[in-house]
Design a protein around this motif. Structure first.
Motif, mmCIF file in Angstrom:
data_model
loop_
_atom_site.group_PDB
_atom_site.id
_atom_site.type_symbol
_atom_site.label_atom_id
_atom_site.label_comp_id
_atom_site.label_asym_id
_atom_site.label_seq_id
_atom_site.Cartn_x
_atom_site.Cartn_y
_atom_site.Cartn_z
ATOM 1 N N PRO A 104 52.809 34.440 25.953
ATOM 2 C CA PRO A 104 51.556 33.609 26.442
ATOM 3 C C PRO A 104 51.402 34.297 27.869
ATOM 4 C CG PRO A 104 53.436 32.206 25.556
ATOM 5 C CD PRO A 104 53.961 33.489 25.442
ATOM 6 N N GLN A 105 50.145 34.167 28.488
ATOM 7 C CA GLN A 105 49.994 34.916 29.837
ATOM 8 C C GLN A 105 49.284 33.609 30.719
ATOM 9 O OE1 GLN A 105 50.013 38.344 30.421
ATOM 10 N NE2 GLN A 105 51.186 38.017 28.553
ATOM 11 N N VAL A 106 49.694 33.857 31.903
ATOM 12 C CA VAL A 106 49.100 33.092 33.120
ATOM 13 C C VAL A 106 48.350 34.015 33.865
ATOM 14 C CG1 VAL A 106 49.745 31.609 35.071
ATOM 15 C CG2 VAL A 106 51.125 31.727 33.075
ATOM 16 N N LEU A 107 47.097 33.558 33.849
ATOM 17 C CA LEU A 107 45.842 34.331 34.451
ATOM 18 C C LEU A 107 45.773 33.737 35.672
ATOM 19 C CD1 LEU A 107 43.358 36.321 34.420
ATOM 20 C CD2 LEU A 107 42.199 34.209 33.661
ATOM 21 N N LEU A 108 45.788 34.700 36.840
ATOM 22 C CA LEU A 108 45.373 34.518 38.108
ATOM 23 C C LEU A 108 43.874 34.753 38.568
ATOM 24 C CD1 LEU A 108 46.071 33.949 41.221
ATOM 25 C CD2 LEU A 108 47.100 36.173 41.264
ATOM 26 N N THR A 109 43.173 33.967 38.947
ATOM 27 C CA THR A 109 41.925 34.352 39.585
ATOM 28 C C THR A 109 41.864 33.520 41.048
ATOM 29 O OG1 THR A 109 40.857 32.197 38.621
ATOM 30 C CG2 THR A 109 40.801 34.217 37.098
ATOM 31 N N HIS A 110 40.837 33.852 41.592
ATOM 32 C CA HIS A 110 40.423 33.248 42.838
ATOM 33 C C HIS A 110 39.151 32.268 43.169
ATOM 34 C CE1 HIS A 110 43.635 36.124 43.574
ATOM 35 N NE2 HIS A 110 44.070 35.490 44.637
ATOM 36 N N MET A 111 39.175 31.293 43.953
ATOM 37 C CA MET A 111 38.050 30.412 43.927
ATOM 38 C C MET A 111 37.019 31.070 45.120
ATOM 39 S SD MET A 111 36.053 28.091 43.241
ATOM 40 C CE MET A 111 37.224 27.550 41.749
ATOM 41 N N GLY A 112 36.441 32.239 44.838
ATOM 42 C CA GLY A 112 35.335 32.705 45.616
ATOM 43 C C GLY A 112 33.959 33.268 44.820
ATOM 44 N N ALA A 113 33.194 33.608 45.712
ATOM 45 C CA ALA A 113 31.674 33.831 45.170
ATOM 46 C C ALA A 113 31.783 34.939 44.148
ATOM 47 C CB ALA A 113 30.789 34.099 46.334
ATOM 48 N N TRP A 114 32.491 36.156 44.487
ATOM 49 C CA TRP A 114 32.607 37.262 43.372
ATOM 50 C C TRP A 114 33.171 36.652 42.136
ATOM 51 C CZ3 TRP A 114 31.211 41.795 41.948
ATOM 52 C CH2 TRP A 114 32.143 42.697 41.117
ATOM 53 N N SER A 115 34.250 35.828 42.225
ATOM 54 C CA SER A 115 35.017 35.699 40.990
ATOM 55 C C SER A 115 34.100 34.615 40.221
ATOM 56 C CB SER A 115 36.325 34.597 41.605
ATOM 57 O OG SER A 115 37.093 35.711 42.133
ATOM 58 N N ALA A 116 33.556 33.677 40.850
ATOM 59 C CA ALA A 116 32.553 32.758 40.059
ATOM 60 C C ALA A 116 31.483 33.663 39.432
ATOM 61 C CB ALA A 116 32.129 31.627 40.996
ATOM 62 N N ALA A 117 30.751 34.608 40.016
ATOM 63 C CA ALA A 117 29.711 35.038 39.677
ATOM 64 C C ALA A 117 30.065 36.130 38.364
ATOM 65 C CB ALA A 117 29.038 35.972 40.756
ATOM 66 N N THR A 118 31.349 36.661 38.337
ATOM 67 C CA THR A 118 31.849 37.635 37.117
ATOM 68 C C THR A 118 32.495 36.993 36.410
ATOM 69 O OG1 THR A 118 33.647 38.059 38.614
ATOM 70 C CG2 THR A 118 31.768 39.776 38.696
ATOM 71 N N LEU A 119 33.003 35.597 36.416
ATOM 72 C CA LEU A 119 33.874 34.899 35.443
ATOM 73 C C LEU A 119 33.179 34.620 33.972
ATOM 74 C CD1 LEU A 119 36.417 33.597 35.312
ATOM 75 C CD2 LEU A 119 35.256 31.457 35.918
ATOM 76 N N PRO A 120 31.785 34.479 33.958
ATOM 77 C CA PRO A 120 31.050 34.467 32.548
ATOM 78 C C PRO A 120 31.490 35.586 32.115
ATOM 79 C CG PRO A 120 29.754 33.198 34.265
ATOM 80 C CD PRO A 120 30.761 34.049 34.777
ATOM 81 N N GLU A 121 31.354 36.831 32.329
ATOM 82 C CA GLU A 121 31.488 38.064 31.428
ATOM 83 C C GLU A 121 33.127 38.258 31.478
ATOM 84 O OE1 GLU A 121 30.719 41.505 29.525
ATOM 85 O OE2 GLU A 121 29.235 39.986 30.265
ATOM 86 N N VAL A 122 33.822 37.774 32.414
ATOM 87 C CA VAL A 122 35.113 38.262 32.107
ATOM 88 C C VAL A 122 35.919 37.200 31.109
ATOM 89 C CG1 VAL A 122 37.494 37.730 33.314
ATOM 90 C CG2 VAL A 122 35.729 38.495 34.627
ATOM 91 N N MET A 123 35.480 36.312 31.083
ATOM 92 C CA MET A 123 35.920 35.162 29.864
ATOM 93 C C MET A 123 35.282 35.634 28.495
ATOM 94 S SD MET A 123 37.722 32.642 31.411
ATOM 95 C CE MET A 123 37.597 31.573 30.006
ATOM 96 N N LYS A 124 34.367 36.008 28.433
ATOM 97 C CA LYS A 124 33.578 36.722 27.307
ATOM 98 C C LYS A 124 34.511 38.004 26.798
ATOM 99 C CE LYS A 124 28.661 35.985 28.178
ATOM 100 N NZ LYS A 124 27.364 36.825 28.147
ATOM 101 N N ARG A 125 34.883 38.576 27.710
ATOM 102 C CA ARG A 125 35.970 39.715 27.628
ATOM 103 C C ARG A 125 37.221 39.280 27.082
ATOM 104 N NH1 ARG A 125 33.736 44.996 29.451
ATOM 105 N NH2 ARG A 125 31.624 44.446 29.576
#
Length: 305
Positions: free
Chosen positions: A223-244
């Motif tokens: 199992p993996q633990v994913l690290l992201t950050h609460m920033g504008a770039w991360s929010a804008a790209t998260l939909p495509e990241v989650m699709k992938r």
């Protein structure tokens, strides 16, 4: 459709489903630097970024995502605290990322680091309203290496009831944050699209590398633990990241579910320091050479100047 063609189609579909099932892996989602990571682009709010973020996670069936808080950002910008309200209203928990994002090895002393971690607790008590918030992630994944400072911090955290949010997967989203803000300010859409194209390639490459590394280190996909950050770039790209992530076989679980795996309970003199699988490889003398590569982030500092 003719019977023979229909049978072939069904068999192909069954084979694809089986291949997909074999690729499935569990992922716990976490976000660092709440309520505010990096520069806030003009026309945005931290609450709006948080709403975009949690909306994407809900759309992909993420039932739990820990947000790790640097309470100092609220002192710097009181309006940013609204992002914590958004996170909690979404049903997601908050944990500690120290008050000021202080790395353990860079702290003036162990006592200074403990004081900084303790200073972040009042905000957690307020927003978690009686729920357990005793999860901590070391800023910069800096748990002090090994030795007295590392062990002292771990003992202090255990006595306060903390558990550590480890990390095994990330896409360096933090590295794009300031460049994205500059490019938005300049209206350089071409630069932003180029950044996104490179970033999404790197996401795909990192997922391939992560699977290969897990097999190399553990002989299985942990199992993996994913690290992201609460920033504008991360929010804008998260939909495509989650699709992938979905396409790669991700199945979203809680942090406790992911970290109940034996891989997260294997003792290490550097527990919490750096990323889990690389740390285990070093501890066990596992050679990671020859794994699938991830292209460099590149010189983002040169963009949109």
């Amino acid at each position: 459709m003719k019977p023979r063609i229909l049978l072939c189609a069904l068999l192909l579909g069954a084979g694809a489903a089986a291949a997909s099932a074999s690729d499935r892996f569990d992922v716990a989602v976490t976000a660092d630097d709440l309520p505010a990571h990096g520069t806030l682009p003009a026309g945005m709010t931290w609450a709006g970024i948080a709403r975009s973020y949690v909306g994407t996670l809900h759309a992909h069936g993420v039932a739990e995502a820990w947000g790790l808080v640097n309470a100092k950002r609220i002192a710097e910008d009181p309006h940013s605290e609204a992002a914590l309200d958004v996170w909690r209203q979404a049903g997601y928990p908050l944990g500690n990322h120290t008050y000021s994002h202080m790395g353990l090895s860079q702290a003036p002393s162990l006592e200074a680091w403990e004081a900084d971690a303790r200073a972040g607790e009042a905000v957690l008590e307020k927003h978690m309203a009686g729920k357990d918030w005793h999860v901590l992630r070391y800023p910069f994944l800096d748990a002090g290496g090994s030795g007295a400072r590392h062990d002292g911090a771990l003992d202090w955290l255990a006595r306060r009831g903390y558990r550590i949010a480890d990390v095994s997967l990330g896409f360096d989203d933090w590295a794009y944050t300031e460049t994205y803000a500059r490019c938005l300010a300049k209206g350089d859409d071409a630069a932003i699209e180029g950044m996104k194209a490179s970033y999404y390639r790197r996401v795909d490459q990192q997922l391939v590398r992560t699977k290969a590394m897990s097999q190399r280190v553990y002989g299985r996909m942990i199992p993996q633990v994913l690290l992201t950050h609460m920033g504008a770039w991360s929010a804008a790209t998260l939909p495509e990241v989650m699709k992938r992530m979905d396409a790669a076989g991700a199945r979203y679980v809680t942090l406790d579910q992911a970290q109940s795996d034996a891989a997260y309970r294997t003792p290490s003199p550097r527990s919490g320091n750096g990323a889990l699988m690389e740390r285990r490889a070093q501890d066990a003398g596992v050679d990671l050479s020859g794994l699938p590569a991830v292209e460099p982030v590149g010189n983002l500092d040169a963009l949109c100047r």
